[in-house]
Write an enzyme that holds these catalytic residues in place. Structure first.
Site, PDB file in Angstrom:
ATOM      1  N   LYS A   1      -4.822  11.069   2.750  1.00 56.56           N
ATOM      2  CA  LYS A   1      -4.380  11.456   4.096  1.00 56.56           C
ATOM      3  C   LYS A   1      -3.913  12.921   4.095  1.00 56.56           C
ATOM      4  O   LYS A   1      -4.090  13.625   3.113  1.00 56.56           O
ATOM      5  CB  LYS A   1      -3.293  10.489   4.587  1.00 56.56           C
ATOM      6  CG  LYS A   1      -3.718   8.997   4.500  1.00 56.56           C
ATOM      7  CD  LYS A   1      -4.716   8.587   5.566  1.00 56.56           C
ATOM      8  CE  LYS A   1      -5.399   7.252   5.317  1.00 56.56           C
ATOM      9  NZ  LYS A   1      -4.588   6.061   5.379  1.00 56.56           N
TER      10      LYS A   1
HETATM   11  C1  PLP Z   1      -4.671   4.533   5.452  1.00 52.78           C
HETATM   12  C2  PLP Z   1      -4.546   3.740   6.692  1.00 52.78           C
HETATM   13  C3  PLP Z   1      -3.627   2.704   6.848  1.00 52.78           C
HETATM   14  C4  PLP Z   1      -2.826   2.142   5.717  1.00 52.78           C
HETATM   15  O1  PLP Z   1      -2.142   3.078   5.034  1.00 52.78           O
HETATM   16  P1  PLP Z   1      -1.407   2.730   3.650  1.00 52.78           P
HETATM   17  O2  PLP Z   1      -0.354   3.774   3.570  1.00 52.78           O
HETATM   18  O3  PLP Z   1      -2.469   2.855   2.594  1.00 52.78           O
HETATM   19  O4  PLP Z   1      -0.873   1.358   3.739  1.00 52.78           O
HETATM   20  C5  PLP Z   1      -3.509   2.097   8.080  1.00 52.78           C
HETATM   21  N1  PLP Z   1      -4.272   2.478   9.109  1.00 52.78           N
HETATM   22  C6  PLP Z   1      -5.204   3.441   8.992  1.00 52.78           C
HETATM   23  C7  PLP Z   1      -6.013   3.824  10.184  1.00 52.78           C
HETATM   24  C8  PLP Z   1      -5.380   4.090   7.771  1.00 52.78           C
HETATM   25  O5  PLP Z   1      -6.330   5.025   7.647  1.00 52.78           O
END
Ligand code: PLP
Length: 390
Positions: free
Chosen positions: A188
Site C-alpha cells: 500500500k
Molecule cells: C489491502 C486491503 C485490505 C486489507 O488490508 P490488510 O491490512 O492486509 O488487512 C482491505 N481492503 C482492501 C481494498 C485492500 O486492498
C-alpha cells in the site's frame, strides 16, 4: 522481476524502529498515539484508532456501526476479500453493488436503485462499504446523501487511498463517511508491515473502537458498571479482541507518513507517464472520477480484446514471462467459492465480471524508476503486438 508494488524503507525508517526497540515500550506505548494523531491530523479527522491490519479495522468499524446477525452489509465486488468478510465476521448478510464501467468503483446509480428496491422489501443494509479502488474515491457525495436518506452507515474502505483527496479535502476527513479505514500492508502507499487504522469524527465511535481493539475492556471509571475496586481495576463490558498494533509498527508508520507527499508525487508522476506512454495501445486506461485526486495505489489497464489477437491470460503470462510482475485486482468477490456457497453465481455482477476478464495491474510504486517503467511499457507493446496475418 519488477513487482507490481513494493515498500520503500530508508535508513531513517529503520532508525525509528530501532529507537522503539531500545525504549521501554514495544507495544501499548506512546508511539501508537502519536501515529494515530499524525494521520488523523493529516486527513482532517478528529480521531484515529490504529489496529493490527485493515481487516481488523473493518471488523471493528462494522461492530462499532452496530452491525450484527440479521443485518446486511453491501460492498463492491471489485475489492479484496476483507471488504466483504468484515460483514460475515459480524454474522451479517453480505451483498454487492456492481461497478461503474468507467471508474471501476461502486456504481452510485446501481446503489440507489438497489436501495429503492430493498426499502420496498424492508431489507435495507445497515452498513455500506464503498471501496476507493486503486486509490480513487467513489462518488462519495452521492453515497453519503443516500446514507442519510436510507439510514445506513458508510464505512469507506480507503485501504488504497492514504493521501488521496476528494472534492478538495483529504480522504478520511469524514465529510462523506462515518468511518474511513486505511491499510499499511507493504504494497500500500505507506507501510507498518501489517497495520491499519480507522478514522472518525465521532468520539463515541472512537471510544468503542479502542475498547473493542483490546478485549472489550476499559480502565475508564466513567464507562464502568460499578465503582472501581482499586488502582489495578479494569472491566470487560463487551466481547472484544486483541487487535492492537505495536509501537514498533507505529514508529515505522510515523516515519513513513513523513514521506507520504513524496510517495504520492512519485506515484502521480508515474501514472501520468503511463497515460502518455500507453495512449496508442489497444488499452482502456484509468478514468478520473470528477473531483477525486487518486493516491495511485494501482495503475490498472483493461485490454480491448476485440483489437488484440491474443487473450487476456496470454497477455498476462507474456508479461510475467518477460519479467514484469503484473497482477490482477480483483477476482470478483462473489465468485469465490465461499460466496458461491452463500448463493452468489456468475452473472450476478456483470460489470465486475467483464472487468475481471480484461484487467491487468501494472507495476506502480514510489521506488519504480523511469527506466523500469520503460521496460514495462516495452513489454506491453511486445505482448500486445498483433500476431502477423497468416
Ligand atoms: C489491502 C486491503 C485490505 C486489507 O488490508 P490488510 O491490512 O492486509 O488487512 C482491505 N481492503 C482492501 C481494498 C485492500 O486492498
Amino acid at each position: 522481476m519488477i513487482p507490481y508494488g513494493r515498500q520503500q524503507i530508508d535508513q531513517d525508517d529503520i532508525d525509528a524502529v530501532v529507537a522503539v526497540l531500545q525504549s521501554d515500550w514495544l507495544t501499548q506505548g506512546p508511539t501508537i498515539g502519536r501515529f494515530e494523531a499524525a494521520l488523523a491530523a493529516r486527513c482532517g479527522a478528529a480521531h484515529g484508532v490504529a489496529v493490527c491490519n485493515a481487516t481488523a479495522a473493518l471488523h471493528l468499524a462494522c461492530l462499532a456501526a452496530g452491525l450484527g446477525p440479521g443485518d446486511r452489509l453491501w460492498t463492491s465486488p471489485n475489492t479484496f476479500l476483507a471488504s466483504a468478510n468484515c460483514g460475515r465476521y459480524c454474522g451479517a448478510e453480505v451483498d454487492f453493488v456492481d461497478i461503474d464501467p468507467a471508474t471501476w468503483n461502486m456504481d452510485a446509480d446501481l446503489l440507489e436503485a438497489k436501495l429503492e428496491a430493498a426499502d420496498r422489501l424492508g431489507r435495507l443494509p445497515r452498513v455500506v462499504v464503498p471501496v476507493a479502488f486503486s486509490g480513487q474515491s467513489c462518488d462519495m457525495a452521492r453515497i453519503h446523501a443516500l446514507s442519510r436518506r436510507y439510514g445506513f452507515s458508510v464505512i469507506e474502505d480507503a485501504s488504497h487511498a492514504v493521501g488521496a483527496s476528494y472534492l478538495g479535502r483529504p480522504v478520511g476527513s469524514g465529510d462523506h463517511a462515518d468511518m474511513t479505514v486505511f491499510s499499511f500492508h507493504p504494497v500500500k502507499i505507506v507501510t507498518t508491515g501489517e497495520g491499519g487504522m480507522v478514522l472518525t469524527n465521532r468520539p463515541e465511535l472512537a471510544a468503542r473502537l479502542e475498547q473493542l481493539r483490546s478485549h472489550g475492556m476499559t480502565r475508564d471509571p466513567a464507562r464502568m458498571t460499578e465503582p472501581s475496586h482499586g488502582p489495578w481495576y479494569y472491566q470487560q463490558t463487551e466481547l472484544g479482541f486483541n487487535y492492537r498494533i505495536t509501537d514498533l509498527q507505529a514508529a515505522l508508520g510515523l516515519s513513513q507518513l513523513g514521506k507520504l507527499d513524496a510517495f504520492l508525487a512519485r506515484r502521480r508522476a508515474l501514472a501520468a507517464r503511463y497515460d502518455a506512454l500507453l495512449a496508442d495501445l489497444p488499452l482502456t486506461l484509468p478514468t478520473r472520477q470528477p473531483g477525486a485526486e487518486s493516491a495511485w495505489h494501482l495503475y490498472v489497464v483493461r485490454l480491448r480484446l476485440g483489437e488484440i489477437g491474443r487473450g487476456h491470460r496470454e497477455v498476462f503470462e507474456a508479461l510475467r514471462a518477460s519479467g514484469i510482475g503484473v497482477n490482477l485486482h480483483y477476482i470478483p468477490v462473489h465468485l469465490q467459492p465461499y460466496y458461491r456457497a452463500l448463493g452468489f453465481a456468475p452473472g450476478d455482477f456483470p460489470e465486475a465480471e467483464r472487468y475481471y476478464g480484461e484487467a491487468i495491474s501494472l507495476p506502480l510504486y514510489a521506488g519504480l524508476t523511469d527506466a523500469e517503467q520503460d521496460q514495462v511499457v516495452g513489454a506491453l507493446h511486445a505482448a500486445l503486438r498483433k500476431a502477423p496475418a497468416a
